[in-house]
Design an enzyme around this catalytic site. Structure first.
Site, PDB file in Angstrom:
ATOM      1  N   ASP A 196       8.691  31.357   7.519  1.00 36.73           N
ATOM      2  CA  ASP A 196      10.068  30.864   7.602  1.00 36.73           C
ATOM      3  C   ASP A 196      10.862  31.765   8.554  1.00 36.73           C
ATOM      4  OD1 ASP A 196      11.970  28.975   5.482  1.00 36.73           O
ATOM      5  OD2 ASP A 196      12.990  30.427   6.791  1.00 36.73           O
ATOM      6  N   ILE A 197      11.700  31.154   9.366  1.00 32.78           N
ATOM      7  CA  ILE A 197      12.463  31.898  10.377  1.00 32.78           C
ATOM      8  C   ILE A 197      13.547  32.764   9.737  1.00 32.78           C
ATOM      9  CG2 ILE A 197      14.311  30.213  10.849  1.00 32.78           C
ATOM     10  CD1 ILE A 197      13.685  30.643  13.860  1.00 32.78           C
TER      11      ILE A 197
ATOM     12  N   HIS B 264       8.413  19.990   3.299  1.00 30.01           N
ATOM     13  CA  HIS B 264       7.926  21.367   3.445  1.00 30.01           C
ATOM     14  C   HIS B 264       7.926  22.045   2.087  1.00 30.01           C
ATOM     15  CE1 HIS B 264      12.247  21.139   4.335  1.00 30.01           C
ATOM     16  NE2 HIS B 264      12.375  22.331   3.778  1.00 30.01           N
TER      17      HIS B 264
ATOM     18  N   HIS C 165       7.997  25.586   0.273  1.00 27.28           N
ATOM     19  CA  HIS C 165       8.287  27.012   0.404  1.00 27.28           C
ATOM     20  C   HIS C 165       7.330  27.787  -0.500  1.00 27.28           C
ATOM     21  CE1 HIS C 165      12.471  26.578   2.177  1.00 27.28           C
ATOM     22  NE2 HIS C 165      12.363  25.402   1.589  1.00 27.28           N
TER      23      HIS C 165
ATOM     24  N   SER D 282      17.398  21.001   4.194  1.00 23.62           N
ATOM     25  CA  SER D 282      18.076  21.008   5.489  1.00 23.62           C
ATOM     26  C   SER D 282      17.204  20.459   6.613  1.00 23.62           C
ATOM     27  CB  SER D 282      18.533  22.432   5.836  1.00 23.62           C
ATOM     28  OG  SER D 282      17.425  23.300   5.921  1.00 23.62           O
TER      29      SER D 282
ATOM     30  N   GLY E 163      19.636  21.299  -1.309  1.00 28.37           N
ATOM     31  CA  GLY E 163      19.725  22.102  -0.095  1.00 28.37           C
ATOM     32  C   GLY E 163      18.667  21.800   0.941  1.00 28.37           C
TER      33      GLY E 163
ATOM     34  N   ASN F 130      12.541  21.510  -1.838  1.00 24.29           N
ATOM     35  CA  ASN F 130      13.904  20.995  -1.960  1.00 24.29           C
ATOM     36  C   ASN F 130      13.924  19.533  -1.529  1.00 24.29           C
ATOM     37  OD1 ASN F 130      15.111  23.471  -2.795  1.00 24.29           O
ATOM     38  ND2 ASN F 130      15.011  24.201  -0.681  1.00 24.29           N
TER      39      ASN F 130
HETATM   40  P1  AMP Z   1      15.107  23.581   3.246  1.00 29.36           P
HETATM   41  O1  AMP Z   1      16.487  24.180   3.135  1.00 29.36           O
HETATM   42  O2  AMP Z   1      14.381  23.484   1.945  1.00 29.36           O
HETATM   43  O3  AMP Z   1      15.128  22.278   4.001  1.00 29.36           O
HETATM   44  O4  AMP Z   1      14.257  24.610   4.095  1.00 29.36           O
HETATM   45  C1  AMP Z   1      14.235  24.616   5.487  1.00 29.36           C
HETATM   46  C2  AMP Z   1      13.706  25.953   5.888  1.00 29.36           C
HETATM   47  O5  AMP Z   1      13.305  25.886   7.243  1.00 29.36           O
HETATM   48  C3  AMP Z   1      14.715  27.098   5.770  1.00 29.36           C
HETATM   49  O6  AMP Z   1      14.202  28.076   4.877  1.00 29.36           O
HETATM   50  C4  AMP Z   1      14.820  27.608   7.211  1.00 29.36           C
HETATM   51  O7  AMP Z   1      14.983  29.008   7.276  1.00 29.36           O
HETATM   52  C5  AMP Z   1      13.532  27.142   7.815  1.00 29.36           C
HETATM   53  N1  AMP Z   1      13.547  26.956   9.241  1.00 29.36           N
HETATM   54  C6  AMP Z   1      14.473  26.320   9.988  1.00 29.36           C
HETATM   55  N2  AMP Z   1      14.138  26.330  11.283  1.00 29.36           N
HETATM   56  C7  AMP Z   1      12.948  26.986  11.365  1.00 29.36           C
HETATM   57  C8  AMP Z   1      12.080  27.332  12.447  1.00 29.36           C
HETATM   58  N3  AMP Z   1      12.350  26.996  13.711  1.00 29.36           N
HETATM   59  N4  AMP Z   1      10.957  28.028  12.153  1.00 29.36           N
HETATM   60  C9  AMP Z   1      10.676  28.375  10.892  1.00 29.36           C
HETATM   61  N5  AMP Z   1      11.443  28.066   9.834  1.00 29.36           N
HETATM   62  C10 AMP Z   1      12.576  27.389  10.069  1.00 29.36           C
END
Ligand code: AMP
Ligand code: ZN
Length: 114
Positions: free
Chosen positions: A30-31, A100, A102, A95, A93, A87
């Protein structure tokens, strides 16, 4: 699907720290890590979330869960523990609208989750 961030990561069109990949699944750091280990596991196929899964995805989801456990164990968290989170929707949350998982470990997590 056209402009999906995680489709682009799965297709290596934008960079990510990929820790595992096969024909069906990709796992990458995760970034914005929320724990010492914070990996995301995604299907290569664009699936917008758990609500869009069908029975055709059952084996894929099973493989994703086993991969989550394996990655955590490989990093030494098999015994101390880890958290697996998906999520779904705005209240949770979500996003990124590409399914995906976690996988987080390396600290104690509160329950119930915030
Ligand atoms: P969610 O809020 O459950 O949709 O998780 C989305 C996740 O994607 C968050 O934890 C972000 O930090 C992660 N994320 C967003 N952009 C990137 C990226 N380019 N590379 C890796 N992780 C990302
Ligand atoms: Zn996608």
């Amino acid at each position: 699907m056209g402009d999906c961030l995680f489709c682009k990561i799965a297709a290596s069109q934008i960079p990510a720290k990929v820790v595992y990949s096969d024909e069906e699944l990709v796992a990458f750091d995760d970034i914005s890590p929320q724990a010492p280990m914070h990996v995301l596991i995604i299907p290569v196929e664009h699936v917008s979330g758990v609500g869009s899964l069908s029975s055709a995805h059952d084996a894929l989801v099973g493989r994703a869960m086993r991969l989550a456990a394996r990655l955590a164990a490989e990093r030494g968290f098999g015994e101390s523990g880890y958290r697996i989170v998906i999520n779904s929707g705005p209240d949770a949350g979500q996003s990124v609208q590409h399914l995906h998982v976690h996988v987080m470990a390396g600290r104690a997590f509160e329950w119930p989750a915030g």
